[in-house]
Design an enzyme around this catalytic site. Structure first.
Site, PDB file in Angstrom:
ATOM      1  N   GLY A  92      -0.250   4.828  -1.446  1.00  0.00           N
ATOM      2  CA  GLY A  92      -1.572   5.339  -0.599  1.00  0.00           C
ATOM      3  C   GLY A  92      -0.947   6.577   0.083  1.00  0.00           C
ATOM      4  O   GLY A  92       0.442   7.014  -0.007  1.00  0.00           O
ATOM      5  N   PHE A  93      -1.674   6.967   0.996  1.00  0.00           N
ATOM      6  CA  PHE A  93      -1.474   8.226   1.733  1.00  0.00           C
ATOM      7  C   PHE A  93      -0.373   8.183   2.531  1.00  0.00           C
ATOM      8  O   PHE A  93       0.764   8.637   2.785  1.00  0.00           O
ATOM      9  CB  PHE A  93      -2.775   8.994   2.271  1.00  0.00           C
ATOM     10  CG  PHE A  93      -2.609  10.143   3.302  1.00  0.00           C
ATOM     11  CD1 PHE A  93      -1.894  11.375   2.719  1.00  0.00           C
ATOM     12  CD2 PHE A  93      -3.145  10.191   4.675  1.00  0.00           C
ATOM     13  CE1 PHE A  93      -1.865  12.377   3.525  1.00  0.00           C
ATOM     14  CE2 PHE A  93      -3.028  11.219   5.286  1.00  0.00           C
ATOM     15  CZ  PHE A  93      -2.402  12.193   4.824  1.00  0.00           C
ATOM     16  N   ALA A 128      -1.362  -1.898   3.386  1.00  0.00           N
ATOM     17  CA  ALA A 128      -2.422  -2.356   2.353  1.00  0.00           C
ATOM     18  C   ALA A 128      -3.692  -2.767   2.887  1.00  0.00           C
ATOM     19  O   ALA A 128      -3.640  -3.705   3.591  1.00  0.00           O
ATOM     20  CB  ALA A 128      -1.874  -3.274   1.117  1.00  0.00           C
ATOM     21  N   TYR A 160     -14.848  -3.287   9.520  1.00  0.00           N
ATOM     22  CA  TYR A 160     -13.458  -2.821   8.960  1.00  0.00           C
ATOM     23  C   TYR A 160     -12.614  -3.093  10.420  1.00  0.00           C
ATOM     24  O   TYR A 160     -11.475  -3.590  10.332  1.00  0.00           O
ATOM     25  CB  TYR A 160     -13.541  -1.268   8.733  1.00  0.00           C
ATOM     26  CG  TYR A 160     -11.943  -0.683   8.922  1.00  0.00           C
ATOM     27  CD1 TYR A 160     -11.140  -1.051   8.070  1.00  0.00           C
ATOM     28  CD2 TYR A 160     -11.784   0.333   9.846  1.00  0.00           C
ATOM     29  CE1 TYR A 160      -9.742  -0.390   8.009  1.00  0.00           C
ATOM     30  CE2 TYR A 160     -10.547   0.955   9.775  1.00  0.00           C
ATOM     31  CZ  TYR A 160      -9.654   0.604   8.960  1.00  0.00           C
ATOM     32  OH  TYR A 160      -8.300   1.162   8.960  1.00  0.00           O
ATOM     33  N   GLY A 175       0.946  -1.167   0.136  1.00  0.00           N
ATOM     34  CA  GLY A 175      -0.033   0.068   0.046  1.00  0.00           C
ATOM     35  C   GLY A 175       1.000   1.328   0.069  1.00  0.00           C
ATOM     36  O   GLY A 175       0.320   2.519   0.636  1.00  0.00           O
ATOM     37  N   ASP A 232      -1.294  -7.027  -6.200  1.00  0.00           N
ATOM     38  CA  ASP A 232      -2.464  -7.131  -5.277  1.00  0.00           C
ATOM     39  C   ASP A 232      -1.907  -7.819  -4.229  1.00  0.00           C
ATOM     40  O   ASP A 232      -1.297  -9.039  -4.284  1.00  0.00           O
ATOM     41  CB  ASP A 232      -3.706  -7.533  -5.704  1.00  0.00           C
ATOM     42  CG  ASP A 232      -4.923  -7.288  -4.866  1.00  0.00           C
ATOM     43  OD1 ASP A 232      -4.744  -8.006  -3.720  1.00  0.00           O
ATOM     44  OD2 ASP A 232      -5.726  -6.718  -5.486  1.00  0.00           O
TER      45      ASP A 232
END
Length: 377
Positions: A11-12, A83, A188, A8, A62
């Site tokens: 990402g941010f 991720a 989540y 990941g 992935d």
């Protein structure tokens, strides 16, 4: 440890971490799927991806695909596993997607580490404050307590505060410690808890040091302004920039611990570099709760754009009322002190937003999705 894999990593949090690790002399590999929800339909135009492109060894893949993991893991000394599918609301109706990515991706990583040759010595996993569910409270009768999920019966009547059985007096919110009760209220949160448990359980059997960081609400320049599922600072900013009104859920007094991206990166690097972190889980936040109505009013002031703010009494099933971090453990063990107050961080964030193109506001679409699933009331 010189070779670091960040899953990941486009990402941010991941891209900011990658850039700082590069400055510190590390060799960085990134494994990322460049998901459209974060990066748009054309990843080459994604500012997050663009910030690391041609600076890291990039594996477009992935975390649910074994071959992608095997390619990315070559010659790595440590993994920072970021991720994940994120967002509490969306997780309540995209259940398979969240569990396959978050739990499945983590279990696949550990399966490969268990059954193949590698030189990984440390795994840092991104956990979340969502694993706690509601935060920790002080009861006059029972001492420290951990309220269960709020019921629709009370919330439908506009009563949003947490309650505890047998306690008639209002509860007093206090900081959530790492040894607080873990009782997530969303899919989540459940997946993040399982991710953390898997890493903390399996890695020591392999001679790998595990570290978990339970991040609070991370924000700052660079975060997606087009993703309507995570981050109220981004959601509200895009609403304001489009001159659309803001719907503040519940009574506006629900609160979160907003932690600036640079503090999150610094804490994560401390976990990578310090042996004192090995085998431990840490909260990462500011230790300060800020209510959502204050967030909306602050953003309107900073942007200088007047839009209506409606405290609607709407609510989402699975949302928590309050949660802010007690930072005693990370301060004591890692010497970590957050350097960014909400006021200072929000100035940096809004200054950055003012330099960005105005994004399409897809907030109403996300609300309609939740309505159709019976999660938005």
């Amino acid at each position: 440890m010189k070779n670091i894999l960040i899953t990941g990593g486009a990402g941010f949090i991941g891209s900011n971490l990658a850039l700082k690790l590069l400055k510190r002399g590390y060799q960085v590999t990134v494994l990322d799927s460049l998901a459209a929800q974060i990066h748009g339909d054309d990843p080459d135009r994604s500012p997050l991806y663009g910030s690391i492109k041609n600076k890291v060894r990039f594996v477009h893949g992935d975390v649910t695909v074994r071959e992608d993991w095997e390619k990315a893991l070559k010659d790595q000394d440590a993994i920072v596993h970021l991720a994940a599918e994120t967002g509490t609301g969306q997780s309540m109706y995209e259940i398979q997607k969240y569990t396959e990515t978050n739990i499945g991706g983590t279990s696949l990583m550990l399966d490969i580490l268990t059954n193949s040759k590698h030189r990984v010595r440390k795994v840092v996993v991104a956990s979340s404050r969502a694993i706690y569910g509601e935060g920790r409270y002080l009861s006059r009768t029972y001492g420290y307590v951990y309220p269960l999920s709020r019921t629709e019966e009370y919330m439908s009547q506009g009563d949003f505060e947490c309650k505890y059985p047998g306690e008639p007096a209002p509860l007093t919110l206090v900081g959530t410690t790492e040894d607080s009760l873990i009782h997530p209220t969303s899919v989540y949160g459940i997946t993040k808890h399982v991710q953390e448990q898997l890493v903390m359980t399996v890695c020591p059997t392999l001679g790998i040091a595990p570290v978990a960081f339970r991040y609070q609400n991370v924000y700052g320049p660079g975060q997606s302004l087009s993703n309507p599922y995570t981050g109220i600072l981004s959601i509200f900013s895009t609403r304001i920039k489009n001159k659309n009104g803001i719907n503040v859920f519940e009574d506006g007094k629900e609160s979160r611990d907003f932690v600036y991206i640079e503090d999150v990166v610094d804490a994560t690097i401390a976990g990578l570099e310090k042996e004192q972190a090995d085998g431990e889980s840490f909260n990462v936040g500011t230790g300060v709760a800020t209510d959502v109505l204050t967030v909306a009013e602050t953003l309107i002031e900073k942007y200088g754009i007047e839009v209506p703010v409606t405290v609607s009494g709407n609510y989402r099933l699975g949302d928590i009322r309050h949660n802010y971090a007690d930072l005693t453990k990370i301060k004591t063990k890692l010497g970590f002190e957050p350097r960014w107050s909400f006021d200072r961080g929000i100035r940096q964030f809004t200054d950055w937003v003012n330099t960005q193109d105005i994004q399409k506001d897809r907030y109403e679409d996300s609300i309609e999705e939740m309505k159709t699933k019976g999660l938005y009331k």
